[in-house]
Design a protein around this motif. Structure first.
Motif, PDB file in Angstrom:
ATOM      1  N   ILE A   1       0.977  -1.149   0.007  1.00  0.00           N
ATOM      2  CA  ILE A   1      -0.139   0.124  -0.055  1.00  0.00           C
ATOM      3  C   ILE A   1       0.664   0.909   0.285  1.00  0.00           C
ATOM      4  O   ILE A   1       0.522   1.930  -1.054  1.00  0.00           O
ATOM      5  N   THR A   2       1.793   1.558   1.367  1.00  0.00           N
ATOM      6  CA  THR A   2       2.966   2.782   1.077  1.00  0.00           C
ATOM      7  C   THR A   2       3.539   2.047   2.338  1.00  0.00           C
ATOM      8  O   THR A   2       3.668   0.783   3.062  1.00  0.00           O
ATOM      9  N   THR A   3       4.628   3.141   1.768  1.00  0.00           N
ATOM     10  CA  THR A   3       5.475   3.411   3.583  1.00  0.00           C
ATOM     11  C   THR A   3       5.277   4.449   3.920  1.00  0.00           C
ATOM     12  O   THR A   3       5.431   5.844   3.388  1.00  0.00           O
ATOM     13  N   VAL A   4       5.345   4.572   5.208  1.00  0.00           N
ATOM     14  CA  VAL A   4       4.907   5.298   6.043  1.00  0.00           C
ATOM     15  C   VAL A   4       6.375   6.071   6.934  1.00  0.00           C
ATOM     16  O   VAL A   4       6.822   5.454   7.290  1.00  0.00           O
ATOM     17  N   GLU A   5       6.661   7.498   6.901  1.00  0.00           N
ATOM     18  CA  GLU A   5       8.100   8.194   6.923  1.00  0.00           C
ATOM     19  C   GLU A   5       7.203   8.605   8.253  1.00  0.00           C
ATOM     20  O   GLU A   5       6.425  10.053   7.376  1.00  0.00           O
ATOM     21  N   TYR A   6       7.454   9.185   9.953  1.00  0.00           N
ATOM     22  CA  TYR A   6       6.979   9.794  10.366  1.00  0.00           C
ATOM     23  C   TYR A   6       8.145   9.262  11.587  1.00  0.00           C
ATOM     24  O   TYR A   6       8.455   8.428  12.438  1.00  0.00           O
ATOM     25  N   ASP A   7       7.797  10.710  12.470  1.00  0.00           N
ATOM     26  CA  ASP A   7       8.683  11.500  13.436  1.00  0.00           C
ATOM     27  C   ASP A   7       8.368  11.144  14.580  1.00  0.00           C
ATOM     28  O   ASP A   7       7.032  12.339  14.835  1.00  0.00           O
ATOM     29  N   TYR A   8       8.101  10.436  15.420  1.00  0.00           N
ATOM     30  CA  TYR A   8       7.961  10.287  17.087  1.00  0.00           C
ATOM     31  C   TYR A   8       8.758  10.997  17.627  1.00  0.00           C
ATOM     32  O   TYR A   8      10.055  11.055  17.057  1.00  0.00           O
ATOM     33  N   PRO A   9       8.284  11.476  18.796  1.00  0.00           N
ATOM     34  CA  PRO A   9       9.156  12.588  19.721  1.00  0.00           C
ATOM     35  C   PRO A   9      10.666  11.641  19.749  1.00  0.00           C
ATOM     36  O   PRO A   9      11.576  11.883  19.802  1.00  0.00           O
ATOM     37  N   ALA A  10      10.743  10.339  20.481  1.00  0.00           N
ATOM     38  CA  ALA A  10      11.575   9.618  20.737  1.00  0.00           C
ATOM     39  C   ALA A  10      12.639   9.030  19.349  1.00  0.00           C
ATOM     40  O   ALA A  10      13.604   8.464  19.460  1.00  0.00           O
ATOM     41  N   PHE A  11      12.438   8.117  18.195  1.00  0.00           N
ATOM     42  CA  PHE A  11      12.572   8.053  16.641  1.00  0.00           C
ATOM     43  C   PHE A  11      12.003   8.141  16.044  1.00  0.00           C
ATOM     44  O   PHE A  11      10.744   9.011  15.970  1.00  0.00           O
ATOM     45  N   HIS A  12      12.511   7.822  14.403  1.00  0.00           N
ATOM     46  CA  HIS A  12      12.371   7.874  13.420  1.00  0.00           C
ATOM     47  C   HIS A  12      11.378   6.535  12.898  1.00  0.00           C
ATOM     48  O   HIS A  12      11.456   5.163  13.540  1.00  0.00           O
ATOM     49  N   LEU A  13       9.747   6.522  12.702  1.00  0.00           N
ATOM     50  CA  LEU A  13       9.042   5.322  12.317  1.00  0.00           C
ATOM     51  C   LEU A  13       9.252   5.175  10.407  1.00  0.00           C
ATOM     52  O   LEU A  13       8.723   5.892  10.186  1.00  0.00           O
ATOM     53  N   SER A  14       9.726   4.215   9.948  1.00  0.00           N
ATOM     54  CA  SER A  14       9.452   4.042   8.460  1.00  0.00           C
ATOM     55  C   SER A  14       8.902   2.535   8.986  1.00  0.00           C
ATOM     56  O   SER A  14       9.223   1.038   9.790  1.00  0.00           O
ATOM     57  N   MET A  15       7.602   2.922   8.413  1.00  0.00           N
ATOM     58  CA  MET A  15       6.176   1.616   8.633  1.00  0.00           C
ATOM     59  C   MET A  15       5.420   1.431   6.585  1.00  0.00           C
ATOM     60  O   MET A  15       5.166   2.093   6.303  1.00  0.00           O
ATOM     61  N   ASP A  16       6.065  -0.078   6.505  1.00  0.00           N
ATOM     62  CA  ASP A  16       5.500  -0.591   4.840  1.00  0.00           C
ATOM     63  C   ASP A  16       4.291  -1.119   5.412  1.00  0.00           C
ATOM     64  O   ASP A  16       3.807  -2.307   6.067  1.00  0.00           O
ATOM     65  N   CYS A  17       2.784  -0.654   4.642  1.00  0.00           N
ATOM     66  CA  CYS A  17       1.783  -1.693   4.676  1.00  0.00           C
ATOM     67  C   CYS A  17       1.447  -2.636   3.813  1.00  0.00           C
ATOM     68  O   CYS A  17       1.728  -1.736   2.466  1.00  0.00           O
ATOM     69  N   PHE A  18       1.035  -3.446   3.902  1.00  0.00           N
ATOM     70  CA  PHE A  18       0.185  -4.148   2.966  1.00  0.00           C
ATOM     71  C   PHE A  18      -0.906  -4.598   3.187  1.00  0.00           C
ATOM     72  O   PHE A  18      -1.304  -4.858   4.427  1.00  0.00           O
ATOM     73  N   TRP A  19      -2.202  -4.610   1.822  1.00  0.00           N
ATOM     74  CA  TRP A  19      -3.051  -5.799   1.806  1.00  0.00           C
ATOM     75  C   TRP A  19      -2.995  -7.312   2.541  1.00  0.00           C
ATOM     76  O   TRP A  19      -2.131  -7.408   1.998  1.00  0.00           O
TER      77      TRP A  19
END
Length: 131
Positions: free
Chosen positions: A71-89
């Motif tokens: 579906i997509t890869t989400v890149e998001y900065d939380y206060p303590a870390f950077h999240l790289s999340m691969d999402c799939f159906w």
């Protein structure tokens, strides 16, 4: 900032009215307890994202899934870390979606995903699914 690589399963099905629905889980622990997310978890060394997703859903929900289209890869900065999340159906092959780590879960219509309080990174997935 530390980067954490994770995967998320957008498990799809149909409800009784034959409308498309997806499975959402509520975190039962940690700083983001009670927030909602798509189930999944960290990618371990040597795993593909798809392999990690199958393992995580088996561990967290006692369910076997088939990983489908990316579906997509989400890149998001939380206060303590950077999240790289691969999402799939994903779809269920077998199992009952038994909650082992989550506080609650529900099937949400694709047309009305915003009825729960999503984690910030998961909001980006919801926006992608709405388009």
């Amino acid at each position: 900032m530390k980067t954490i690589r994770v995967v998320a399963a957008v498990i799809k099905a149909e409800n009784k009215e034959k409308q498309p629905v997806v499975f959402a889980t509520q975190r039962g622990y940690g700083e983001y307890k009670d927030w909602w997310e798509f189930p999944g978890g960290k990618i371990e060394a040597g795993e593909t994202p798809q392999e990690a997703l199958v393992r995580e859903i088996r561990e967290e929900l006692d369910t076997e899934i088939r990983v489908g289209e990316f579906i997509t890869t989400v890149e998001y900065d939380y206060p303590a870390f950077h999240l790289s999340m691969d999402c799939f159906w994903c779809e269920i092959i077998s199992g009952e979606l038994l909650l082992k780590e989550h506080e609650a879960a529900q099937w949400l219509p694709l047309s009305d995903l915003r009825q729960v309080n999503w984690l910030p990174a998961d909001v980006l997935v919801v926006e992608c699914l709405e388009n």
